[in-house]
Scaffold this motif. Sequence first.
Motif, PDB file in Angstrom:
ATOM      1  N   TYR A   7      -2.568   0.612   4.638  1.00  0.00           N
ATOM      2  CA  TYR A   7      -3.115   0.975   3.332  1.00  0.00           C
ATOM      3  C   TYR A   7      -4.635   1.057   3.431  1.00  0.00           C
ATOM      4  CZ  TYR A   7       1.411  -0.406   1.359  1.00  0.00           C
ATOM      5  OH  TYR A   7       2.763  -0.509   1.063  1.00  0.00           O
ATOM      6  N   ILE A   8      -5.196   2.073   2.781  1.00  0.00           N
ATOM      7  CA  ILE A   8      -6.649   2.174   2.659  1.00  0.00           C
ATOM      8  C   ILE A   8      -6.982   1.948   1.198  1.00  0.00           C
ATOM      9  CG2 ILE A   8      -8.693   3.596   3.054  1.00  0.00           C
ATOM     10  CD1 ILE A   8      -7.026   5.245   5.027  1.00  0.00           C
ATOM     11  N   TYR A   9      -7.660   0.843   0.914  1.00  0.00           N
ATOM     12  CA  TYR A   9      -7.985   0.458  -0.465  1.00  0.00           C
ATOM     13  C   TYR A   9      -9.394   0.950  -0.776  1.00  0.00           C
ATOM     14  CZ  TYR A   9      -8.352  -2.527  -4.630  1.00  0.00           C
ATOM     15  OH  TYR A   9      -8.501  -3.014  -5.915  1.00  0.00           O
ATOM     16  N   ILE A  10      -9.481   1.996  -1.627  1.00  0.00           N
ATOM     17  CA  ILE A  10     -10.761   2.642  -1.935  1.00  0.00           C
ATOM     18  C   ILE A  10     -11.097   2.436  -3.401  1.00  0.00           C
ATOM     19  CG2 ILE A  10     -12.078   4.794  -1.812  1.00  0.00           C
ATOM     20  CD1 ILE A  10     -10.012   5.880   0.124  1.00  0.00           C
ATOM     21  N   ARG A  11     -12.343   2.147  -3.677  1.00  0.00           N
ATOM     22  CA  ARG A  11     -12.763   1.970  -5.068  1.00  0.00           C
ATOM     23  C   ARG A  11     -12.724   3.305  -5.815  1.00  0.00           C
ATOM     24  NH1 ARG A  11     -16.152  -1.395  -5.302  1.00  0.00           N
ATOM     25  NH2 ARG A  11     -17.235  -0.970  -7.229  1.00  0.00           N
ATOM     26  N   SER A  12     -12.400   3.258  -7.091  1.00  0.00           N
ATOM     27  CA  SER A  12     -12.209   4.470  -7.887  1.00  0.00           C
ATOM     28  C   SER A  12     -13.488   5.281  -8.050  1.00  0.00           C
ATOM     29  CB  SER A  12     -11.658   4.107  -9.271  1.00  0.00           C
ATOM     30  OG  SER A  12     -12.544   3.237  -9.957  1.00  0.00           O
ATOM     31  N   GLU A  13     -14.643   4.655  -7.827  1.00  0.00           N
ATOM     32  CA  GLU A  13     -15.924   5.367  -7.964  1.00  0.00           C
ATOM     33  C   GLU A  13     -16.173   6.346  -6.814  1.00  0.00           C
ATOM     34  OE1 GLU A  13     -16.559   1.279  -9.914  1.00  0.00           O
ATOM     35  OE2 GLU A  13     -15.453   2.131  -8.231  1.00  0.00           O
TER      36      GLU A  13
ATOM     37  N   PRO B 293     -14.462   9.365  -5.678  1.00  0.00           N
ATOM     38  CA  PRO B 293     -13.446  10.426  -5.753  1.00  0.00           C
ATOM     39  C   PRO B 293     -13.440  11.353  -4.543  1.00  0.00           C
ATOM     40  CG  PRO B 293     -15.269  10.878  -7.266  1.00  0.00           C
ATOM     41  CD  PRO B 293     -15.452   9.480  -6.772  1.00  0.00           C
ATOM     42  N   PHE B 294     -14.611  11.639  -3.970  1.00  0.00           N
ATOM     43  CA  PHE B 294     -14.655  12.520  -2.800  1.00  0.00           C
ATOM     44  C   PHE B 294     -13.972  11.860  -1.607  1.00  0.00           C
ATOM     45  CE2 PHE B 294     -18.543  15.434  -3.759  1.00  0.00           C
ATOM     46  CZ  PHE B 294     -18.125  15.571  -5.075  1.00  0.00           C
ATOM     47  N   ALA B 295     -14.215  10.559  -1.417  1.00  0.00           N
ATOM     48  CA  ALA B 295     -13.611   9.836  -0.297  1.00  0.00           C
ATOM     49  C   ALA B 295     -12.095   9.740  -0.470  1.00  0.00           C
ATOM     50  CB  ALA B 295     -14.220   8.441  -0.187  1.00  0.00           C
ATOM     51  N   ILE B 296     -11.648   9.491  -1.693  1.00  0.00           N
ATOM     52  CA  ILE B 296     -10.210   9.407  -1.967  1.00  0.00           C
ATOM     53  C   ILE B 296      -9.528  10.729  -1.617  1.00  0.00           C
ATOM     54  CG2 ILE B 296      -8.482   9.188  -3.810  1.00  0.00           C
ATOM     55  CD1 ILE B 296     -10.551   7.277  -5.198  1.00  0.00           C
ATOM     56  N   GLU B 297     -10.121  11.827  -2.070  1.00  0.00           N
ATOM     57  CA  GLU B 297      -9.546  13.150  -1.794  1.00  0.00           C
ATOM     58  C   GLU B 297      -9.546  13.442  -0.300  1.00  0.00           C
ATOM     59  OE1 GLU B 297     -10.371  17.869  -2.902  1.00  0.00           O
ATOM     60  OE2 GLU B 297     -11.623  16.291  -3.778  1.00  0.00           O
ATOM     61  N   ALA B 298     -10.659  13.148   0.379  1.00  0.00           N
ATOM     62  CA  ALA B 298     -10.762  13.423   1.813  1.00  0.00           C
ATOM     63  C   ALA B 298      -9.744  12.611   2.609  1.00  0.00           C
ATOM     64  CB  ALA B 298     -12.176  13.120   2.303  1.00  0.00           C
ATOM     65  N   MET B 299      -9.585  11.333   2.276  1.00  0.00           N
ATOM     66  CA  MET B 299      -8.658  10.493   3.023  1.00  0.00           C
ATOM     67  C   MET B 299      -7.208  10.923   2.801  1.00  0.00           C
ATOM     68  SD  MET B 299     -10.494   8.569   4.908  1.00  0.00           S
ATOM     69  CE  MET B 299      -8.956   8.125   5.707  1.00  0.00           C
TER      70      MET B 299
ATOM     71  N   ALA C  10      -2.457  13.397   5.330  1.00  0.00           N
ATOM     72  CA  ALA C  10      -1.384  14.398   5.342  1.00  0.00           C
ATOM     73  C   ALA C  10      -1.461  15.276   6.589  1.00  0.00           C
ATOM     74  CB  ALA C  10      -1.468  15.253   4.083  1.00  0.00           C
ATOM     75  N   ARG C  11      -2.676  15.690   6.973  1.00  0.00           N
ATOM     76  CA  ARG C  11      -2.826  16.601   8.107  1.00  0.00           C
ATOM     77  C   ARG C  11      -2.576  15.928   9.451  1.00  0.00           C
ATOM     78  NH1 ARG C  11      -7.860  20.797   7.009  1.00  0.00           N
ATOM     79  NH2 ARG C  11      -7.389  21.282   4.815  1.00  0.00           N
ATOM     80  N   SER C  12      -2.856  14.622   9.539  1.00  0.00           N
ATOM     81  CA  SER C  12      -2.749  13.928  10.826  1.00  0.00           C
ATOM     82  C   SER C  12      -1.469  13.107  10.975  1.00  0.00           C
ATOM     83  CB  SER C  12      -3.955  13.003  11.009  1.00  0.00           C
ATOM     84  OG  SER C  12      -3.986  11.999  10.000  1.00  0.00           O
ATOM     85  N   ALA C  13      -0.536  13.262  10.037  1.00  0.00           N
ATOM     86  CA  ALA C  13       0.667  12.421  10.045  1.00  0.00           C
ATOM     87  C   ALA C  13       1.424  12.515  11.368  1.00  0.00           C
ATOM     88  CB  ALA C  13       1.576  12.811   8.881  1.00  0.00           C
ATOM     89  N   GLY C  14       1.560  13.716  11.896  1.00  0.00           N
ATOM     90  CA  GLY C  14       2.290  13.874  13.143  1.00  0.00           C
ATOM     91  C   GLY C  14       1.566  13.281  14.340  1.00  0.00           C
ATOM     92  N   LYS C  15       0.231  13.243  14.269  1.00  0.00           N
ATOM     93  CA  LYS C  15      -0.564  12.745  15.397  1.00  0.00           C
ATOM     94  C   LYS C  15      -0.467  11.236  15.544  1.00  0.00           C
ATOM     95  CE  LYS C  15      -3.444  13.574  18.751  1.00  0.00           C
ATOM     96  NZ  LYS C  15      -3.084  14.454  19.876  1.00  0.00           N
ATOM     97  N   VAL C  16      -0.349  10.503  14.436  1.00  0.00           N
ATOM     98  CA  VAL C  16      -0.355   9.033  14.498  1.00  0.00           C
ATOM     99  C   VAL C  16       1.047   8.437  14.353  1.00  0.00           C
ATOM    100  CG1 VAL C  16      -2.713   8.920  13.653  1.00  0.00           C
ATOM    101  CG2 VAL C  16      -0.822   8.761  12.029  1.00  0.00           C
ATOM    102  N   ALA C  17       2.071   9.281  14.155  1.00  0.00           N
ATOM    103  CA  ALA C  17       3.441   8.787  14.007  1.00  0.00           C
ATOM    104  C   ALA C  17       3.826   7.928  15.222  1.00  0.00           C
ATOM    105  CB  ALA C  17       4.401   9.961  13.863  1.00  0.00           C
ATOM    106  N   PRO C  18       4.612   6.847  15.005  1.00  0.00           N
ATOM    107  CA  PRO C  18       5.347   6.474  13.780  1.00  0.00           C
ATOM    108  C   PRO C  18       4.524   5.695  12.744  1.00  0.00           C
ATOM    109  CG  PRO C  18       5.845   4.919  15.487  1.00  0.00           C
ATOM    110  CD  PRO C  18       4.936   5.941  16.120  1.00  0.00           C
ATOM    111  N   PHE C  19       3.228   5.552  12.999  1.00  0.00           N
ATOM    112  CA  PHE C  19       2.380   4.844  12.039  1.00  0.00           C
ATOM    113  C   PHE C  19       2.181   5.726  10.805  1.00  0.00           C
ATOM    114  CE2 PHE C  19      -1.828   3.317  10.507  1.00  0.00           C
ATOM    115  CZ  PHE C  19      -1.509   1.969  10.344  1.00  0.00           C
ATOM    116  N   THR C  20       2.297   5.130   9.628  1.00  0.00           N
ATOM    117  CA  THR C  20       2.110   5.874   8.370  1.00  0.00           C
ATOM    118  C   THR C  20       1.024   5.203   7.537  1.00  0.00           C
ATOM    119  OG1 THR C  20       3.892   4.605   7.313  1.00  0.00           O
ATOM    120  CG2 THR C  20       4.478   6.726   8.304  1.00  0.00           C
ATOM    121  N   LEU C  21       0.419   6.005   6.665  1.00  0.00           N
ATOM    122  CA  LEU C  21      -0.719   5.524   5.875  1.00  0.00           C
ATOM    123  C   LEU C  21      -0.622   5.992   4.437  1.00  0.00           C
ATOM    124  CD1 LEU C  21      -3.766   6.135   8.244  1.00  0.00           C
ATOM    125  CD2 LEU C  21      -3.302   4.000   7.076  1.00  0.00           C
TER     126      LEU C  21
END
Length: 517
Positions: free
Chosen positions: A206-212, A214-220, A225-236
């Motif tokens: 889990y990545i716990y990001i403060r609500s202030e 928004p750009f970081a939340i969107e980027a992460m 989503a884009r790197s899911a296959g690269k780090v599998a079976p680890f999920t985030l």
Amino acid sequence: MTRVFVSKDMASVALGADGLARAFADAGCEVVRTGSRGLFSIEPLVEVETDGARIAYGPVGPGDVAAVLDGSHPARIGAIEAHPFFASQQRFTFARCGVTDPLNLADYAANGGWKGLEAAFSLSPQEVVDAVKASGLRGRGGAGFPTGIKWQTVLDTDADEKFIVCNADEGDSGTFADRMLMEGDPYCLIEGMAIAGHAVGATHGYIYIRSEYPFAIEAMREAIARSAGKVAPFTLEVRVGAGAYVCGEETALLDSIEGRRGQVRAKPPLPAIEGLWGKPTVINNVLSLAAVPFILAEGAQAYADVGFGRSRGTMPIQIAGNVKNGGLYEVGFGVTLGELVDEIGGGTASGRPVRAVQVGGPLGAYFPPSMFHLPFDYEAFAQAGGLIGHAGITVFDDSVDMAHMARFAMEFCAVESCGKCTPCRIGSTRGVELIDRIVAKAPRESGALEAMPQIRNTKGAARTHDEEIDLLRDLCDTMKYGSLCALGGFTPYPVLSALDHFREDFGGASALPEAAE
């Protein structure tokens, strides 16, 4: 087609980077949005690809496009790596920030990305933990606890499920490194968390990001989503905090992720043994996890060779406040506080003398220029009555009222306290009242005392100014050693340092003897 690079970091956008990018696109250029290089006085910054090299100009605006493209603009910097602010840096963690498109997987791989994860997958979990231990990496969130020891505890604890939690609740004033990393190089954090998962046997993070942020939340979220296959079976997945400062404390953060009000848990048990949902959990700061790919890719010794004393590797230092060159400066431990403020920071933006520097966020100690010889090192700062914390430096000129700043620390604690322990909940409120009485009783404030309640000492007489100061020190002692977490425990640092080094602002003697030496 001319290729230009413009930051989409939140600070750069606030300074006009989006309008600048549109202007270059309208002029027929191919615009690549990057993270920020980290020096905000030259933002909005544009780099123009010329003969295979990138030539920087900044700060520039939409009306400067023609002059930038023909090379005649007076804000021409040249190769950004040669700029004095960047030339002396050692960028281990922020090497790609400002260089690559943050969400472009091919860009990340072409600039050294995933090498650490590939190296980790070729090693056993214990070998990965041993490499992190050998590097000397310590927690970059404030406490400076050895990262490898924390990972070892989770690895050694038997459980059917384990978790990796990234603390991205960057709540300290004057800090922005976590945000810059997540917005400018999100795959670096994902890679570090995947390595941690492999090292301790965790398959979810889990990545716990403060609500202030928004750009970081969107980027992460997009990067996950884009790197899911690269780090599998680890999920985030990303969890968004509601803005409570106390949720930067690891156990309050866990409560928040679990859907409860963020309150500090008593320890033991440690989160490494009973953490998220009672399972063994690695909790590390963004900068700690983002340092791991370099260690695995380049070797533990390459990281350990940089630094000072027991503080190994580099630290992304954030310079803010009343300073000319505000920004992020990554360098090995050992640089002096004076070098950071006067040479790298360029002194105050106001042009007035520096009076105080707060290191470590709103609960960090204040240091006068007489202590600028201090090396940036965990042990050196602890011995001087301070802490490095998240490596935020806030500069104040000689117009600052340090009694007011001490009061602010107590007030901040009172507002942000989770309320679970008495020293923090009650002590901070009494601290505000006590500082108000001290200032009112000071000789410079004659006539203000009549408006204050008269508190009496054990002999029945109204307490004197010096007795009130002694009581404030006693209260700080109680908060420091009796609070459940660092919120109440660290609040005394700014209060006591203000008293020790700037006593004249409280009335009475100008300074304590030990502070004057």
